[in-house]
Design a protein around this motif. Structure first.
Motif, PDB file in Angstrom:
ATOM      1  N   ASN A   1      13.788  41.192  31.616  1.00  0.00           N
ATOM      2  CA  ASN A   1      12.386  40.796  31.464  1.00  0.00           C
ATOM      3  C   ASN A   1      11.454  41.882  31.980  1.00  0.00           C
ATOM      4  O   ASN A   1      10.407  42.131  31.388  1.00  0.00           O
ATOM      5  CB  ASN A   1      12.120  39.475  32.191  1.00  0.00           C
TER       6      ASN A   1
ATOM      7  N   THR B   1      19.927  38.537  35.654  1.00  0.00           N
ATOM      8  CA  THR B   1      19.491  39.754  36.334  1.00  0.00           C
ATOM      9  C   THR B   1      20.576  40.077  37.354  1.00  0.00           C
ATOM     10  O   THR B   1      20.798  39.299  38.278  1.00  0.00           O
ATOM     11  CB  THR B   1      18.139  39.547  37.044  1.00  0.00           C
TER      12      THR B   1
ATOM     13  N   THR C   1      18.568  35.442  30.522  1.00  0.00           N
ATOM     14  CA  THR C   1      19.565  36.486  30.783  1.00  0.00           C
ATOM     15  C   THR C   1      19.797  36.621  32.285  1.00  0.00           C
ATOM     16  O   THR C   1      18.904  36.347  33.086  1.00  0.00           O
ATOM     17  CB  THR C   1      19.049  37.844  30.262  1.00  0.00           C
TER      18      THR C   1
ATOM     19  N   GLU D   1      10.091  32.628  25.388  1.00  0.00           N
ATOM     20  CA  GLU D   1      11.333  32.236  26.063  1.00  0.00           C
ATOM     21  C   GLU D   1      11.120  30.975  26.901  1.00  0.00           C
ATOM     22  O   GLU D   1      10.007  30.475  27.031  1.00  0.00           O
ATOM     23  CB  GLU D   1      11.870  33.380  26.931  1.00  0.00           C
TER      24      GLU D   1
ATOM     25  N   GLY E   1      16.240  29.912  34.130  1.00  0.00           N
ATOM     26  CA  GLY E   1      17.279  30.927  34.026  1.00  0.00           C
ATOM     27  C   GLY E   1      18.454  30.468  33.172  1.00  0.00           C
ATOM     28  O   GLY E   1      18.311  29.585  32.323  1.00  0.00           O
ATOM     29  N   THR E   2      19.627  31.050  33.443  1.00  0.00           N
ATOM     30  CA  THR E   2      20.801  30.830  32.593  1.00  0.00           C
ATOM     31  C   THR E   2      21.596  29.568  32.962  1.00  0.00           C
ATOM     32  O   THR E   2      22.631  29.302  32.383  1.00  0.00           O
ATOM     33  CB  THR E   2      21.733  32.052  32.695  1.00  0.00           C
ATOM     34  N   VAL E   3      21.107  28.824  33.936  1.00  0.00           N
ATOM     35  CA  VAL E   3      21.708  27.571  34.415  1.00  0.00           C
ATOM     36  C   VAL E   3      23.210  27.773  34.710  1.00  0.00           C
ATOM     37  O   VAL E   3      24.088  27.082  34.181  1.00  0.00           O
ATOM     38  CB  VAL E   3      21.475  26.383  33.448  1.00  0.00           C
ATOM     39  N   GLN E   4      23.452  28.710  35.583  1.00  0.00           N
ATOM     40  CA  GLN E   4      24.790  29.186  35.946  1.00  0.00           C
ATOM     41  C   GLN E   4      25.754  28.057  36.350  1.00  0.00           C
ATOM     42  O   GLN E   4      26.892  28.014  35.913  1.00  0.00           O
ATOM     43  CB  GLN E   4      24.622  30.164  37.109  1.00  0.00           C
ATOM     44  N   ARG E   5      25.281  27.150  37.200  1.00  0.00           N
ATOM     45  CA  ARG E   5      26.154  26.088  37.717  1.00  0.00           C
ATOM     46  C   ARG E   5      26.709  25.227  36.583  1.00  0.00           C
ATOM     47  O   ARG E   5      27.876  24.854  36.591  1.00  0.00           O
ATOM     48  CB  ARG E   5      25.355  25.206  38.688  1.00  0.00           C
TER      49      ARG E   5
ATOM     50  N   LEU F   1      11.161  22.469  36.002  1.00  0.00           N
ATOM     51  CA  LEU F   1      11.223  23.844  35.485  1.00  0.00           C
ATOM     52  C   LEU F   1      11.851  23.890  34.088  1.00  0.00           C
ATOM     53  O   LEU F   1      11.553  24.768  33.292  1.00  0.00           O
ATOM     54  CB  LEU F   1      12.041  24.715  36.449  1.00  0.00           C
TER      55      LEU F   1
ATOM     56  N   ALA G   1      11.183  29.206  30.645  1.00  0.00           N
ATOM     57  CA  ALA G   1      10.864  29.772  31.960  1.00  0.00           C
ATOM     58  C   ALA G   1      12.060  29.737  32.907  1.00  0.00           C
ATOM     59  O   ALA G   1      12.110  30.470  33.882  1.00  0.00           O
ATOM     60  CB  ALA G   1       9.676  29.027  32.570  1.00  0.00           C
TER      61      ALA G   1
ATOM     62  N   LYS H   1      13.597  34.964  22.986  1.00  0.00           N
ATOM     63  CA  LYS H   1      14.599  35.443  23.934  1.00  0.00           C
ATOM     64  C   LYS H   1      15.288  34.301  24.669  1.00  0.00           C
ATOM     65  O   LYS H   1      14.637  33.363  25.129  1.00  0.00           O
ATOM     66  CB  LYS H   1      13.949  36.379  24.952  1.00  0.00           C
TER      67      LYS H   1
ATOM     68  N   THR I   1      22.687  19.710  29.979  1.00  0.00           N
ATOM     69  CA  THR I   1      21.669  20.735  30.224  1.00  0.00           C
ATOM     70  C   THR I   1      20.518  20.535  29.238  1.00  0.00           C
ATOM     71  O   THR I   1      20.745  20.320  28.051  1.00  0.00           O
ATOM     72  CB  THR I   1      22.274  22.141  30.037  1.00  0.00           C
ATOM     73  N   ASN I   2      19.314  20.602  29.751  1.00  0.00           N
ATOM     74  CA  ASN I   2      18.130  20.353  28.932  1.00  0.00           C
ATOM     75  C   ASN I   2      17.792  21.595  28.094  1.00  0.00           C
ATOM     76  O   ASN I   2      17.486  22.649  28.642  1.00  0.00           O
ATOM     77  CB  ASN I   2      16.965  19.989  29.860  1.00  0.00           C
TER      78      ASN I   2
HETATM   79  P1  NAP Z   1      18.146  28.564  36.784  1.00  0.00           P
HETATM   80  O1  NAP Z   1      19.120  29.052  35.795  1.00  0.00           O
HETATM   81  O2  NAP Z   1      16.768  28.299  36.290  1.00  0.00           O
HETATM   82  O3  NAP Z   1      18.725  27.232  37.417  1.00  0.00           O
HETATM   83  C1  NAP Z   1      18.350  26.684  38.663  1.00  0.00           C
HETATM   84  C2  NAP Z   1      18.681  25.218  38.691  1.00  0.00           C
HETATM   85  O4  NAP Z   1      17.643  24.487  38.047  1.00  0.00           O
HETATM   86  C3  NAP Z   1      19.948  24.840  37.952  1.00  0.00           C
HETATM   87  O5  NAP Z   1      21.092  25.011  38.748  1.00  0.00           O
HETATM   88  C4  NAP Z   1      19.682  23.420  37.554  1.00  0.00           C
HETATM   89  O6  NAP Z   1      19.847  22.540  38.642  1.00  0.00           O
HETATM   90  C5  NAP Z   1      18.183  23.465  37.240  1.00  0.00           C
HETATM   91  N1  NAP Z   1      17.908  23.811  35.826  1.00  0.00           N
HETATM   92  C6  NAP Z   1      17.295  24.922  35.353  1.00  0.00           C
HETATM   93  N2  NAP Z   1      17.198  24.867  34.026  1.00  0.00           N
HETATM   94  C7  NAP Z   1      17.747  23.704  33.637  1.00  0.00           C
HETATM   95  C8  NAP Z   1      17.960  23.080  32.377  1.00  0.00           C
HETATM   96  N3  NAP Z   1      17.563  23.671  31.237  1.00  0.00           N
HETATM   97  N4  NAP Z   1      18.577  21.890  32.335  1.00  0.00           N
HETATM   98  C9  NAP Z   1      18.981  21.285  33.468  1.00  0.00           C
HETATM   99  N5  NAP Z   1      18.800  21.825  34.700  1.00  0.00           N
HETATM  100  C10 NAP Z   1      18.203  23.017  34.778  1.00  0.00           C
HETATM  101  O7  NAP Z   1      18.003  29.588  37.997  1.00  0.00           O
HETATM  102  P2  NAP Z   1      19.122  30.322  38.899  1.00  0.00           P
HETATM  103  O8  NAP Z   1      20.322  29.456  39.050  1.00  0.00           O
HETATM  104  O9  NAP Z   1      18.370  30.770  40.082  1.00  0.00           O
HETATM  105  O10 NAP Z   1      19.520  31.610  38.093  1.00  0.00           O
HETATM  106  C11 NAP Z   1      20.667  31.707  37.247  1.00  0.00           C
HETATM  107  C12 NAP Z   1      20.618  33.045  36.511  1.00  0.00           C
HETATM  108  O11 NAP Z   1      19.482  33.060  35.663  1.00  0.00           O
HETATM  109  C13 NAP Z   1      20.504  34.241  37.430  1.00  0.00           C
HETATM  110  O12 NAP Z   1      21.488  35.191  37.082  1.00  0.00           O
HETATM  111  C14 NAP Z   1      19.112  34.792  37.174  1.00  0.00           C
HETATM  112  O13 NAP Z   1      19.080  36.192  37.233  1.00  0.00           O
HETATM  113  C15 NAP Z   1      18.802  34.303  35.792  1.00  0.00           C
HETATM  114  N6  NAP Z   1      17.370  34.063  35.509  1.00  0.00           N
HETATM  115  C16 NAP Z   1      16.906  34.489  34.297  1.00  0.00           C
HETATM  116  C17 NAP Z   1      15.607  34.251  33.907  1.00  0.00           C
HETATM  117  C18 NAP Z   1      15.148  34.727  32.567  1.00  0.00           C
HETATM  118  O14 NAP Z   1      15.916  35.301  31.810  1.00  0.00           O
HETATM  119  N7  NAP Z   1      13.911  34.512  32.213  1.00  0.00           N
HETATM  120  C19 NAP Z   1      14.757  33.534  34.760  1.00  0.00           C
HETATM  121  C20 NAP Z   1      15.249  33.078  35.982  1.00  0.00           C
HETATM  122  C21 NAP Z   1      16.569  33.347  36.338  1.00  0.00           C
HETATM  123  P3  NAP Z   1      21.220  21.778  38.949  1.00  0.00           P
HETATM  124  O15 NAP Z   1      22.264  22.836  39.052  1.00  0.00           O
HETATM  125  O16 NAP Z   1      20.924  21.094  40.248  1.00  0.00           O
HETATM  126  O17 NAP Z   1      21.475  20.829  37.809  1.00  0.00           O
END
Ligand code: NAP
Ligand code: MG
Length: 402
Positions: free
Chosen positions: A96, A77, A75, A303, A307-311, A286, A305, A72, A324-325
């Protein structure tokens, strides 16, 4: 070069935002050139979940029960902001959560270790896998803010009307009360998922609660684990030379810090919530955490751990460069491919999965990495690559290993 053949399809759950972009890059660069990739594709991207009234999520979970192995992508939420951003019909539930409810599973999270990214706890040499019970306790609580003096009672009414009654407290002034529950069925599933995963990965299993204080509630967790262990798993554990070990939660915390790692730590819901963030952070990042949902009837969903790394996605949409890693998402694929290879007896697939994991680790250890890794790496002059170039660098390392 002939491609590796597969017999049973993987259940492929595509996702959202930056991880959806990485998903396609990973398939194009690291999988399709080497494997005759068979998947049953489910698009869990938010737009398609909305179009199907979230039926696609349910279908993908049922397909996982049917085939046994899924991979997976992260995605979204939905929250209030996403309702407008995606013009949603409803605030769809966390995919999830939906998948976990259908698979009745336990989530195991483990860090990916590479030289140069040093855990904050200097004696941790091997990964610690956290298994978090994902049902009940304080997450399904009922609470009352007590306004003033009065008697609080705990009452259970059986179907035949008989009652069990306990006084919680005689309040002389205002205060708070909380009711929590769990079920023997859910605790048993959790226990079986943990014992099964310990056997699967040949690691010791630790479990801890506060049964000295919580003499019925936590003690019930301890008893269920012990009974299932004795009756169903002890012989297999002894055969493999692995151990099941129960202790008090505070003792476990002290032992975990002093340990070398290399075991599974089963945690009640709240303990798992808190401890998984502590362990993840202590290992570094993470974006280097893998996650697998294991159902008690033997289905696996892999999957990353994070999220979708929105920024990063918004930068990507503006045409800006991203770094992005993709390692945790690649490990989701290798976990699923390895499991498929084991179940279908395709040693080449198992070996490919291992080589691809080695290629990820070697690429970082050779100094080629994404920006966030470079910030925590002890590597002297890291070469910081963008999202696609990092995946291409892994491909080059992989081709050298194959
Ligand atoms: P996130 O996507 O994990 O990202 C949080 C921050 O962590 C990012 O802005 C980035 O920091 C850093 N990061 C995370 N993964 C990275 C990677 N692979 N490479 C580089 N940097 C990474 O969490 P979020 O921004 O709180 O959530 C975004 C969306 O993901 C939300 O819509 C949420 O619902 C969803 N989500 C889904 C799951 C899942 O499907 N299992 C889990 C958690 C969240 P910098 O911006 O400082 O570079
Ligand atoms: Mg948490």
């Amino acid at each position: 070069m002939t491609k590796i053949q597969m017999t049973t399809p993987l259940v492929e759950m595509d996702g959202d935002e930056m991880t959806r972009i990485l998903w396609k890059m990973i398939k194009d660069e690291l999988l399709i050139p080497f494997i005759d990739l068979k998947t049953e594709y489910y698009d869990l991207g938010l737009e398609h979940r909305n179009e199907t009234d979230d039926q696609v999520t349910v279908d993908s979970a049922n397909a996982t029960l049917k085939y046994g192995v899924a991979v997976k992508c992260a995605t979204i939420t939905p929250n209030a902001a996403r309702m407008t951003e995606y013009n949603l019909k409803e605030m769809w539930k966390s995919p999830n959560g939906t998948i976990r409810a259908i698979l009745d599973g336990t989530v195991f999270r483990a860090p990916i270790l590479v030289k140069g990214i040093v855990p904050y706890v200097s004696n941790w040499k091997k990964p610690i896998t956290i298994a978090r019970h994902a049902y009940g306790d304080v997450y399904k609580n009922v609470e009352i803010k007590v306004p003033g003096a009065g008697k609080a009672e705990l009452v259970f009414t059986a179907e035949d009307g008989t009652e069990i009654r306990e006084v919680i407290h005689n309040f002389t002034g205002s205060g708070i009360i909380q009711g929590i529950h769990n079920t023997d069925k859910s605790i048993s599933s959790f226990a079986r998922a943990c014992f099964g995963y310990a056997i699967d990965t040949k690691q010791d299993l630790w479990f801890a609660t506060k049964d000295t204080i919580s003499k019925k509630y936590d003690h019930n967790f301890k008893d269920i684990f012990q009974e299932i262990y004795e009756n169903e798993y002890k012989a297999k554990f002894e055969e493999l030379g692995i151990e099941y070990f129960y202790t008090l939660i505070d003792d476990a915390v002290a032992r975990v810090i002093r340990s070398e790692g290399g075991f599974i730590w089963a945690c009640k819901n709240y303990d798992g919530d808190v401890m998984s963030d502590m362990v993840a952070t202590a290992y570094g990042d993470l974006s280097m955490m893998t996650s697998v949902l294991v159902s008690p009837n033997g289905a696996y969903e892999y999957e990353a751990a994070h999220g979708t790394v929105q920024r990063h996605y918004y930068k990507y949409l503006k045409g800006e460069e991203t770094s992005t890693n993709s390692i945790a998402t690649i490990f989701a694929w290798t976990g699923a491919l390895r499991k498929r290879g084991e179940l279908d007896k395709i040693p080449e697939l198992v070996s490919f999965a291992e080589k691809l994991e080695q290629a990820c680790i070697k690429t970082v250890e050779d100094g080629k990495m994404t920006k966030s890794l470079s910030l925590i790496s002890t590597c002297e002059n890291p070469m910081i690559l963008n999202s696609l170039d990092f995946i291409k660098a892994i491909r080059e390392t992989l081709e050298g290993l194959l």
